[in-house]
Structure formats: C-alpha cells, structure tokens
Design an enzyme around this catalytic site. Sequence first.
Site, PDB file in Angstrom:
ATOM      1  N   HIS A 155       0.843  -1.198   0.000  1.00  0.00           N
ATOM      2  CA  HIS A 155       0.000   0.000   0.000  1.00  0.00           C
ATOM      3  C   HIS A 155       0.885   1.257   0.000  1.00  0.00           C
ATOM      4  O   HIS A 155       0.745   2.138  -0.862  1.00  0.00           O
ATOM      5  CB  HIS A 155      -0.916  -0.025   1.233  1.00  0.00           C
ATOM      6  CG  HIS A 155      -1.821   1.164   1.348  1.00  0.00           C
ATOM      7  ND1 HIS A 155      -3.143   1.133   0.954  1.00  0.00           N
ATOM      8  CD2 HIS A 155      -1.608   2.425   1.807  1.00  0.00           C
ATOM      9  CE1 HIS A 155      -3.700   2.319   1.155  1.00  0.00           C
ATOM     10  NE2 HIS A 155      -2.787   3.118   1.685  1.00  0.00           N
ATOM     11  N   GLU A 156       1.798   1.322   0.949  1.00  0.00           N
ATOM     12  CA  GLU A 156       2.668   2.507   1.034  1.00  0.00           C
ATOM     13  C   GLU A 156       3.582   2.602  -0.184  1.00  0.00           C
ATOM     14  O   GLU A 156       3.941   3.704  -0.610  1.00  0.00           O
ATOM     15  CB  GLU A 156       3.476   2.495   2.335  1.00  0.00           C
ATOM     16  CG  GLU A 156       2.649   2.412   3.624  1.00  0.00           C
ATOM     17  CD  GLU A 156       1.529   3.451   3.724  1.00  0.00           C
ATOM     18  OE1 GLU A 156       1.639   4.526   3.100  1.00  0.00           O
ATOM     19  OE2 GLU A 156       0.521   3.180   4.417  1.00  0.00           O
ATOM     20  N   HIS A 166       1.832   4.667  -2.720  1.00  0.00           N
ATOM     21  CA  HIS A 166       2.012   6.103  -2.474  1.00  0.00           C
ATOM     22  C   HIS A 166       3.430   6.539  -2.874  1.00  0.00           C
ATOM     23  O   HIS A 166       3.620   7.586  -3.480  1.00  0.00           O
ATOM     24  CB  HIS A 166       1.791   6.414  -0.988  1.00  0.00           C
ATOM     25  CG  HIS A 166       0.354   6.306  -0.539  1.00  0.00           C
ATOM     26  ND1 HIS A 166      -0.655   7.024  -1.139  1.00  0.00           N
ATOM     27  CD2 HIS A 166      -0.227   5.584   0.445  1.00  0.00           C
ATOM     28  CE1 HIS A 166      -1.809   6.744  -0.528  1.00  0.00           C
ATOM     29  NE2 HIS A 166      -1.581   5.864   0.433  1.00  0.00           N
ATOM     30  N   GLU A 224      -4.629   7.560  -3.171  1.00  0.00           N
ATOM     31  CA  GLU A 224      -5.165   6.294  -2.659  1.00  0.00           C
ATOM     32  C   GLU A 224      -5.410   5.313  -3.808  1.00  0.00           C
ATOM     33  O   GLU A 224      -5.320   4.092  -3.614  1.00  0.00           O
ATOM     34  CB  GLU A 224      -6.459   6.571  -1.877  1.00  0.00           C
ATOM     35  CG  GLU A 224      -6.907   5.449  -0.964  1.00  0.00           C
ATOM     36  CD  GLU A 224      -6.050   5.295   0.285  1.00  0.00           C
ATOM     37  OE1 GLU A 224      -5.100   6.086   0.500  1.00  0.00           O
ATOM     38  OE2 GLU A 224      -6.326   4.356   1.056  1.00  0.00           O
TER      39      GLU A 224
END
Lengths: 498, 498
Positions: free
Chosen positions: A257-258, A261, A287
Amino acid sequence: MTMNDLMRRLGQVSDLEAAARLLSWEQEVSMPPEAATGRGQQLATLAALGHELFTGPDTGALLQAAQPQGETQAAVVRVAQRDYDKATKLPTAFVEEQTRAQNEAHHAWLEARAKSDFALFAPHLERMIGLARRQADLMGFEDHPYDALLDDYEPGMRAAQVRAIFADLRARTLPLLTRLRQAGDAADYSVLTRPFAPEAQKAFAWRVAEEAFGLRRDFARQDESAHPFQSNLSRSDIRITTRVEPYWPACCFGTWHEAGHAMYERGVSERWARTPVSSGASLGVHESQSRMFENLLGRSLPFWERYFPALQAAAPEVTAGLDPETLYRAVNRVQPSLIRVEADEVTYNFHIMLRFELELGLLEGTLAVRDLPEAWNARLQADLGLTPPDDARGVLQDIHWSAGLIGYFPTYTLGNLLSVQLLEAARRDPGVAAGVDRAEYGPLLAWLAEQVHQHGRSLTPNELIAQATGQPLSADAYVSYLHRKYEAIYGLNAVTGV
Amino acid sequence: MTMNDLMRRLGQVSDLEAAARLLSWEQEVSMPPEAATGRGQQLATLAALGHELFTGPDTGALLQAAQPQGETQAAVVRVAQRDYDKATKLPTAFVEEQTRAQNEAHHAWLEARAKSDFALFAPHLERMIGLARRQADLMGFEDHPYDALLDDYEPGMRAAQVRAIFADLRARTLPLLTRLRQAGDAADYSVLTRPFAPEAQKAFAWRVAEEAFGLRRDFARQDESAHPFQSNLSRSDIRITTRVEPYWPACCFGTWHEAGHAMYERGVSERWARTPVSSGASLGVHESQSRMFENLLGRSLPFWERYFPALQAAAPEVTAGLDPETLYRAVNRVQPSLIRVEADEVTYNFHIMLRFELELGLLEGTLAVRDLPEAWNARLQADLGLTPPDDARGVLQDIHWSAGLIGYFPTYTLGNLLSVQLLEAARRDPGVAAGVDRAEYGPLLAWLAEQVHQHGRSLTPNELIAQATGQPLSADAYVSYLHRKYEAIYGLNAVTGV
C-alpha cells in the site's frame, strides 16, 4: 527576474515543508521519547515560518507579476496561485482558533476513546463542526458547504458528485454483500496467523515491493511505526513505514500500500521539484495508487502465483501445505467488521459512505452531535449487520474528526473506485494487460508514470481521470470488479447487469 | 513585551537550527543515497532563513530594546548580542564568497587526498588563508589575526595564551615521549583486534555508557556513521554515532567520547532552552568532557576492573586469557603515528601543536602554502620521528582547512588539558575521588553538572575554567597525569619536577 524570485521563494517554502516532514517522520520511527515536547515546538515553528513565507504580501506580488514561460512554469504559477488564494482566505485569528480547538479536541478524543465515553468528545466535535461551517463560509462555495472542505483534499470535486457516485455504489454492492454474508468460508484462514519472524516479514515485503513495483533503496527506505504511512522530502528521498502483527499479511499489504504512495511521489516529474506542483493530484488519486498495489495487484491470483516461491523461501513454516490459490482465497476474505481499517474490499466502502452521510448531516444541521452514535450504529447495522459493543469501536474509532479533518473520508472510497477505473484503462494496452496477468508490472508502471504520476498537481483529479481513462469517475468499474472477483472466490452464480 | 518578542525570535532561530541538525544527522545515518542533492538544498535553505531571521534589523532592535529581568534573561541577551555582533560583522557578499570557496576547496581536497597530490589543493588553501585573513580584519582583533578566528571556537581565548600553553606542554612532554619511544611493549596488543561481533560491540559500549555515564535511551540514541559525532536538537533529543572497526576498542572509546559530548548537552540548564545559551561553552570545553569520559575514565584501571565482567559476558572470545590490568595496558599503548585521529594521549597533542604553528605561519605570511608539506614533514619528524610516505597521510589528512576551519585545531588540545585540570579540581571533593577510584561516577557527574554543564554558554571558557578549577588553563595537570600514568604502565623511573 520576477519568475526567478518566485521560484526561489517557492523553493524555500518547499524546503521548509520537506524539513518538517523529516521531523515528523523521525518522530514516528526513532525519536527518543523525552524529545516529544521539543519536537512539537520545532514543527510548530517550521509550519509558522513556512506559512508566513508563503502567504506574505510579497508572495502575492510575485505571483501577480510573474510572467511564466512555457507549460511547466504556467502550471507552477497556476497551482501556487490556487494555494495562495486558499491560504490567504483564512484569517490568522481563525487558523489559530482552529489549531487550539483541534489540540483540545484531540486530547478529548484520546480520553473519550480510552473510556469509550462519547459525551467527553461531543462538545469538541460540536466545536469542530462549527469551525468547519465557518471555514466553508470563509473559503466560499456554490452549492454546499461540504464542497469547500472537500476541495482541500480533492481539488475541484463536489459533494453532489460524491453523493451520486456513492448512491450508485451502495445500490449495486449491497446485494452482493448480502449474498457473500450467506456464503461459507472460502479458505482456511488460520494460515494468516501462523508464526512469521518479524525481520523475515519485512524483508519479504520489501523484496516484493522492489521486484514488483520498483521501490529501491537508492531513493527510499522502510522503517517501523505504530501506524504505517508514506512521507517524502523529494522524489529521491522517500520513506515508508510498516508494522508487524500476528496477522502477518498486515506487514505485506501495508508495505505494498505505502509502496503505491511512494511510487506516485517517485514518478512526479523532476521539472516540478521544489514547487507546489510536486506532489500527488489529491488524496483520492494517491489512494488509487496505494490501493492498486495493495489490492488489485497484491491480492490477485497471478501475483501469488508469481511470488509464492519467494514466500516459501522467506517462511517455509507459513507456507507448509499451502498453495497459491488457497492463499489467494484466504487473503481475500470478506467479513463485515466494526473497524474501518480492518475492512476488506467489499465492506470497506460502507464504512466510508456511513461517515460521509453523517458528515453531511452534521454540516447541514439535520443531524445533532448528540444523536451521532445512534445514527452511526443504525447505519452500520443496516449495511453490515453489526452493532458496536461500545463507542470506542464505533463512532470514536477514527482520529480524523478530532483533528478537524471533515471532508477527508470520501477520498478513501474515491481512491478505491479510481484504482479499478485506472487499471481497466491501462489494460486497454495489450502489453499492460498481458503483464498484469502474469504479475509483471513494468508496462503498467510505465503507463501509470505517463498517465498519472508525472503530472503531479498540475491537473485536478477530474482532469486527470478524464484524460487517463476517457471517462468521469464512476462506480462502474469497481462494482464489476467486485462481482467478478468475489463471485468466483465464493463460488456464487454470476449476476449480470449489476 | 519586547523581551517576550526577543525570546520568541530566538526560539524560532533555535528551532530552525535544531531542524537543520536533524537533517544533517539523518544524512549521515540513514538517508537514501539519491537524496543527497535535495538534502544539501534543504540545509542551505534552513541556514539562510535562520541567518536572515537572526541577523535581520528587527533582531538588532529587539536586542537594543530588551530589558532583561534576572540572571537568566541577562545571559540570554548578553550571548545573543555577542552572536549578533559577530554575525552582522561579515557582509553577505563575503559570506557567500566564503561558502562558494569552501565548496570548491572541499571538492579539490577530496581529489587531492585521493591522488595524494598537494598541488591540486594548494591554490584552494591559499584562497582559504586569504579569506581567513580578510575575515579576521572584518571581525577585528587587538593582537593577532588568529585571535579573531579562534574566538569562533573558544570565545575570549587568545593566540598568545595558546602559544604559551603549547610551548610549555611541548617542552615538558617531549622528554617523556622520547623515553616512551625507547621502552618496549607494555602488553600483547593483538587482543585489540580479536573478532568481536559488531552488534555485541555496540551493545556493550552503550550499556557501559548508560551505567557509567548516565546516557539513557529516554533522551538519546545511537546509530552508525562513517565518522562518529554527537548532535542534538535539545537536551532531551540527543544523538551519538559510532563505527565498528577491526580494532574493536574504536567502537567503545568512540561511544564514550561521544557520550561525554552528549552528557554535556544533557546537563545544560533547561532554563536556557531555545536560546543561544543552550549549548557548550566552547569546542575546547566540550572536548574536555568527551576526553574525560573516553580517556581519563574509560582508559583507567578502575574502569576496566569494574566493567571487565560485562566485557566477558559480551565477548568471551575477546577476553579469553585476559585480565583487567593487561587490557588496561593494551588500550593505553603509546605509539607515534602519522594520523592525528589514531593518536594516543601522549602523541595526540603533537599533531595539534604542529597544525597550530603552521596555521600561525600561514596567517602571518612567514610560511608559504607551497612550503607547507615540507614544513609539516619536518615538524613531524622532529617530534614523532616519522615522515609521511605521501601527503594523503600527511598534510592532506584532515578535512578542516578545506572547510575553512582555521583556528579550530587548538581546541582539541585545550580540551585534553582541561579534562585533567577539571578532574583534579573535582577530586578535591573526597566523594568524587573515592567514586572515581572505584569507577562509580555519580558524584563526578554531579560535580560536572554543577560546575560545567548547567552554565551552557553563559560563561566564557576562561570564566568557566577559573570558576570551576580556581586556576587559569595550563598544561600542569595534564603533564603530571601523563607522567604518572605512562611511567607506571611502561615501568619507567618517575621523573620529578616535570
């Protein structure tokens, strides 16, 4: 000359903000505990000086006099002017009142959550709502005060647009959720809590983030923190954090997830360096990247077919007797839960839609703060069939409202929807589709860099979405994706025309 | 009101400097490599903004109008005025020229050292000397231009004072060194390169720093870096670094050295927080603390008698067949060396005296830059009986001159001398003496906190030394200490009246 002066000024502001981000990051990952008070003071000073430098009258004059040459400079002036107008609309006295109120609300929320006593937080939330209404009036809006708040997170997005998309999403996923709740288990979920050495978890998660998504130690690093996040000082100085839990997929999916980003920030064109254009277009677009890596790729069958051997090598005791498809089913468990951050791809958006509706009611005055817990619990029961045993696991679970972040929640679901809409647009390129189907993401990453990342904040979310996907944002792609994926996993008959 | 405004301004400057120190620290311990360019830019911006904020005309007005109440505020205004006067004496154009020249000199020095070719560095060093002379003229001085430079590191100290102390020190230690060079080995030194696991080294060094010197993770942390250093954002936010080498005592003594710096900063009174008083009195006084922990305590027999069991537990393979006294002799080996940073307690100061004399000659114009390598080698041969095989291991070994740091070197030896002078003063308290003799440093630490640490920069070095020891700084205590300690270790007859 004036343009140079403006660029120099924006560069200084950008450097101050970068320094503050390092101080914040370090506070979460390695700061000695007694340093907390001083660190708060240092961060307050950096924020105040950065704000002063950016909103001072000479910045306004530099913007007015700027004669940008070419598209790059034009975007810098456009975005800087937009930020300047927004930053100067709020009087200093109001910002100071807001900061004080947020501090008090945050402490009240911590206590209220610890004691699970909503009454302790209620007066502070009322104050937050009042301040949010005043902020909306100061910022100005056409249709709805919510628009003025949402604009901070999704520039140019409107409450009416979100409301329409969410209504459609609810109508088309609630029946699927009902059917899934009646289905049995799709796998043995106990494999997800088998012992997995923390260092090995982190090493595996990073190794995959590097190989699959291109995250490299040349420009990024990973540390542990209580709550995972991404931060960066520039596109060459990126940090992600993770945490290790008994449920070992948390470390993996959190890392990926990170990484989503991180790779967005990495992909912003170097020509925007040290300007306000140099970041993601919005929280929602950000997101979409993190959710794509975490869910659309990381929770896909080709992904686990490809990386299962690496997992076996990292943790033979976790993978004993397991195969990629069973693991794929296990990490895609659908299970209504009380807590937003633990929710799966199907139920997550219900948590968000609930919060969005309550925010609208509070802002419009049709919902009183004292009635909030009841409204929360009723909606959760209606959608997910659950009632929180206490407010700590209900209306008090999120930090956002205590920090004055009203209008923020929708960005999570907008990001979910956009992640699929973008991936489907990218798959129209046969090279991208073929790559994704065998978990080779090079072509997809190149498409994202071209269509999404490089633009930074030079496009608004709606501009970017239209340009990259040829369509306005909608729930269509996401709803189809959920049906396709979860009907297969749970062995349900496919429903057509959803 | 004005005093509040001044304190607010000084607090902001202090916060900016603290942020810059975190960025610098992180650059050395964990920054991704590609981030270097951006980090340099961020540091330059923080330095420029901090300088602007501090030297702006309104700071001058605030200082003039300030009506300090009580001793604490009086010291703040006094020290801030001193810093302000110094900072505003150098025109911006001069500072910019100096910064540019230092950057170029630093790169030239790196190349010259790598190729061991002094000619590559010589023109840059000439420029550095010219700039140093101009700086001295701009700052003003009474006796010697060196005074103006030294004052940056040792406020109020004069070249004549240093020259007299150094002449005395040389005259009284050269005969001892000559006798030691003729003595045989005092121990089997191969124990100092026995294998010692890096993590175990660091853990042992920290454990002792905590138990012996009071360094705690509540307010401090340790990381690895290429060159060990101490840095801090406040007295509650301290960082030391260390490195691990085949010669394992490097990690221990390096850690205890930095612990000395750390505990000095820790001990500065909280009432000076966020003011320019909140740091050590000078580089020399700082070095007296680091050298005291590293050498006077860490290289003492009682210390190793006390901590030998901990070393045995940390590294049984290192201590096999070893006893505390043999280890004590081994870590106190006296051996003339080419490299300053590897030198022992007896030879170290000769490296410094050499540099000080050469700096004086260069500034006075009696020594030409082109003749520097020859002068260096001649002096080293005369004092230590060694001639460098190349300039990389001679005149090019230190970073200081390439960074414009002229007048800095003497502080190392002043620190050595002061460390013993302070310890002897402290030992006049029987509780301190008894503690030190059994390596229990609580009473000593309390004495140092009272006499040295708490005052921060509110006293000049000469004021602090007079107040704490009752005497001006001299070589007396250090010379006696060297004779006492090394005559015993090497089994030489004691010479009286040195």
